[in-house]
Design an enzyme around this catalytic site. Structure first.
Site, PDB file in Angstrom:
ATOM      1  N   ASP A 118       0.858  -1.189   0.000  1.00  0.00           N
ATOM      2  CA  ASP A 118       0.000   0.000   0.000  1.00  0.00           C
ATOM      3  C   ASP A 118       0.891   1.233   0.000  1.00  0.00           C
ATOM      4  O   ASP A 118       2.095   1.148   0.291  1.00  0.00           O
ATOM      5  CB  ASP A 118      -0.948  -0.001   1.194  1.00  0.00           C
ATOM      6  CG  ASP A 118      -0.231   0.047   2.537  1.00  0.00           C
ATOM      7  OD1 ASP A 118       0.746  -0.710   2.703  1.00  0.00           O
ATOM      8  OD2 ASP A 118      -0.639   0.827   3.429  1.00  0.00           O
ATOM      9  N   GLU A 191      -0.124  -0.952   5.834  1.00  0.00           N
ATOM     10  CA  GLU A 191       0.993  -0.450   6.637  1.00  0.00           C
ATOM     11  C   GLU A 191       0.940   1.050   6.813  1.00  0.00           C
ATOM     12  O   GLU A 191       1.226   1.579   7.900  1.00  0.00           O
ATOM     13  CB  GLU A 191       2.323  -0.862   5.997  1.00  0.00           C
ATOM     14  CG  GLU A 191       3.547  -0.627   6.864  1.00  0.00           C
ATOM     15  CD  GLU A 191       4.122   0.786   6.769  1.00  0.00           C
ATOM     16  OE1 GLU A 191       4.921   1.159   7.646  1.00  0.00           O
ATOM     17  OE2 GLU A 191       3.782   1.508   5.802  1.00  0.00           O
ATOM     18  N   HIS A 252     -17.424  35.110  18.000  1.00  0.00           N
ATOM     19  CA  HIS A 252     -16.870  36.261  17.275  1.00  0.00           C
ATOM     20  C   HIS A 252     -15.868  36.956  18.198  1.00  0.00           C
ATOM     21  O   HIS A 252     -16.193  37.351  19.319  1.00  0.00           O
ATOM     22  CB  HIS A 252     -18.019  37.204  16.904  1.00  0.00           C
ATOM     23  CG  HIS A 252     -17.632  38.309  15.971  1.00  0.00           C
ATOM     24  ND1 HIS A 252     -16.619  39.194  16.217  1.00  0.00           N
ATOM     25  CD2 HIS A 252     -18.176  38.683  14.771  1.00  0.00           C
ATOM     26  CE1 HIS A 252     -16.517  40.055  15.222  1.00  0.00           C
ATOM     27  NE2 HIS A 252     -17.467  39.766  14.324  1.00  0.00           N
TER      28      HIS A 252
END
Length: 503
Positions: A118, A191, A252
């Site tokens: 992989d 892996e 805010h």
């Protein structure tokens, strides 16, 4: 220290007369285009284990690896390791683990080769000069995702074996010669995302597939310089999330700034207490657990081929934490470090946004070394951060979680496996290898060691400049082809590790 009750192991350094290295090397050289094409086919499969949309490609990659081993004459299994649960609760099949066996002569040693097929994510628009899934040869460098990590090393191991499927041999010189050792393979497809399911599979097959294995070889690492290397240690990894939560929603900053005690301020404050500007870890107990650098280690580091200025240039910095070779290597390999990786929940997009995040999570890790235990590191970090946070007298809430606790791994370079490795490197490259450690973590090494009790060696063929996990990953043609010769030679050297009955 390697004298069991029943057997003592003796490494016979001299080569047996039947090993015809020159002819084998010539054969490998004459077939290198075949090996490059095999790598091209594998790189073309986008086996990204982190992308669930690519899971069909990952399954295809495992079947491709299995089929190649079958065609070589191996006894191959695709082992089901179950499913993984996705964040949304869905279950997804994990890619099967490929196991294979070549030879079952009980009079011979059995070597098990671990690898993975992989890869990390890659896109051309990320900064690649070439298509990451179209292997491209540029001045002897083979560019492509997974070329070095870890598809070329896996193929090099496969190409080092004779093909017994039709009575002929992949390496013609082996027509009248058997493999010097039995060889097994364990090839996984997860892996890069934590080897899901592999540990359980190893435990389950400890007394079956692994029962007759003598030695395990891992080639999922790289050289330090242009000199070949043998790797004998890796650091572990304790990965933490530190979450600070305050108001019930984002606010805010113009309306609430100055009124609320902000989670981000608390988080930055406690992160600043983890490590000093000079790199000293400030968490009590961490540095104290580390064994001091011995004179033998200092001499070993001093003899390693490593250019600090070249390293600095490659990294792209003007100054490093340490300016001499021994201190630098020691702090990359055998001392723990703290790295802060990012903050989740904070505003990080382009532009400006005047927000006070309600909850922020820092992600940081401690690379641990022998004598450090993950459970203890978890307690030390958690207790320390809570004590630091308490001194701030903040009404916000802190939660510390360790999400990875991978142990370090260390081998004895005096073991016959390493003597065999030194002899093989000398034969192929006409030089002695550097004996190095990895600053990163390869958890499977410690798993193999703890579960099977087998001796392990890391034998890299990747270059120091291969760009693993980065843009423009590559494997040099030279390393790929010479690495194949190295693996052939190594199997022969391992076959000469003799057992004799103790008197």
């Amino acid at each position: 220290m390697y004298l069991p009750v029943l057997f003592s192991i003796l490494l016979v350094i001299s080569s047996v007369h039947t090993f015809q290295y020159t002819e084998l090397a010539q054969y490998v050289d004459s077939h290198q285009e075949d090996y490059v094409e095999a790598l091209r086919d594998w790189v073309a499969i986008e086996s990204d284990s982190s992308n669930i949309l690519r899971r069909p490609d990952l399954h295809r990659m495992m079947e491709t690896a299995a089929q190649k081993l079958r065609l070589m004459g191996g006894a191959v299994d695709l082992v089901d390791i179950g499913e993984q649960e996705l964040p949304d609760g869905q279950m997804l099949a994990l890619p099967k683990v490929v196991t294979a066996q070549f030879g079952n002569d009980s009079s011979k040693h059995t070597v098990c080769v671990y690898g993975h097929v992989d890869v990390q994510p890659a896109k051309r628009e990320d900064g690649w000069a070439t298509d990451p899934y179209n292997l491209t040869d540029v001045r002897g460098n083979l560019y492509g995702r997974g070329a070095s990590d870890n598809k070329a090393p896996v193929l090099a191991w496969i190409h080092s074996l004779p093909n017994t499927s039709d009575g002929t041999a992949a390496l013609s010189i082996f027509v009248h010669q058997e493999l010097p050792v039995n060889v097994k393979f364990v090839i996984e497809g997860m892996e890069e995302t934590g080897s899901n399911g592999l540990d359980a599979m190893i435990v389950a097959q400890r007394d079956t597939f692994f029962s007759d294995v003598d030695y395990i070889v891992i080639s999922d690492c790289g050289w330090l310089s242009r000199r070949p290397a043998l790797t004998y240690g890796t650091r572990g990894n304790c990965y933490f999330f530190a979450e600070v939560e305050g108001p019930k929603q984002d606010l805010h900053s113009g309306v609430y700034g100055g009124a609320v005690i902000e989670p981000m301020t608390d988080l930055i404050g406690i992160l600043d207490t983890l490590i000093s500007p000079s790199g000293k870890i400030l968490i009590p107990g961490i540095r104290e657990a580390v064994a001091p650098l011995t004179d033998e280690e200092w001499k070993m580091y001093q003899d390693i081929q490593f250019d600090v200025d070249n390293y600095k240039s490659r990294v792209g910095v003007n100054e490093l934490m340490y300016n001499n070779k021994v201190d630098l290597l020691a702090h990359v390999w055998r001392y723990p470090t703290v790295s802060i990786h990012g903050i989740e929940g904070a505003f990080s997009d382009a532009g400006s946004k005047t927000v006070i995040p309600a909850k922020v999570t820092a992600k940081f890790s401690i690379r641990q070394v022998p004598n450090m235990e993950p459970a203890m590191v978890k307690k030390q970090v958690t207790d320390y951060l809570h004590s630091v946070f308490a001194k701030r007298k903040s009404p916000n809430r802190l939660k510390v979680t360790m999400v990875i606790g991978a142990k370090p791994w260390l081998a004895d370079t005096r073991h016959p496996l390493y003597e065999a490795g030194k002899a093989a490197v000398k034969r192929v490259f006409d030089m002695d290898p550097d004996l190095i450690r990895e600053g990163g973590t390869i958890p499977i090494a410690r798993t193999f060691q703890d579960v099977t009790g087998k001796s392990i060696i890391m034998m890299p063929i990747g270059g120091f400049d291969d760009g693993l996990h980065s843009q423009n990953e590559k494997m040099s043609r030279y390393n790929y082809i010479e690495g194949t010769k190295l693996f052939i030679t190594y199997l022969n050297e391992v076959s000469q590790i003799k057992k004799q009955t103790s008197v």
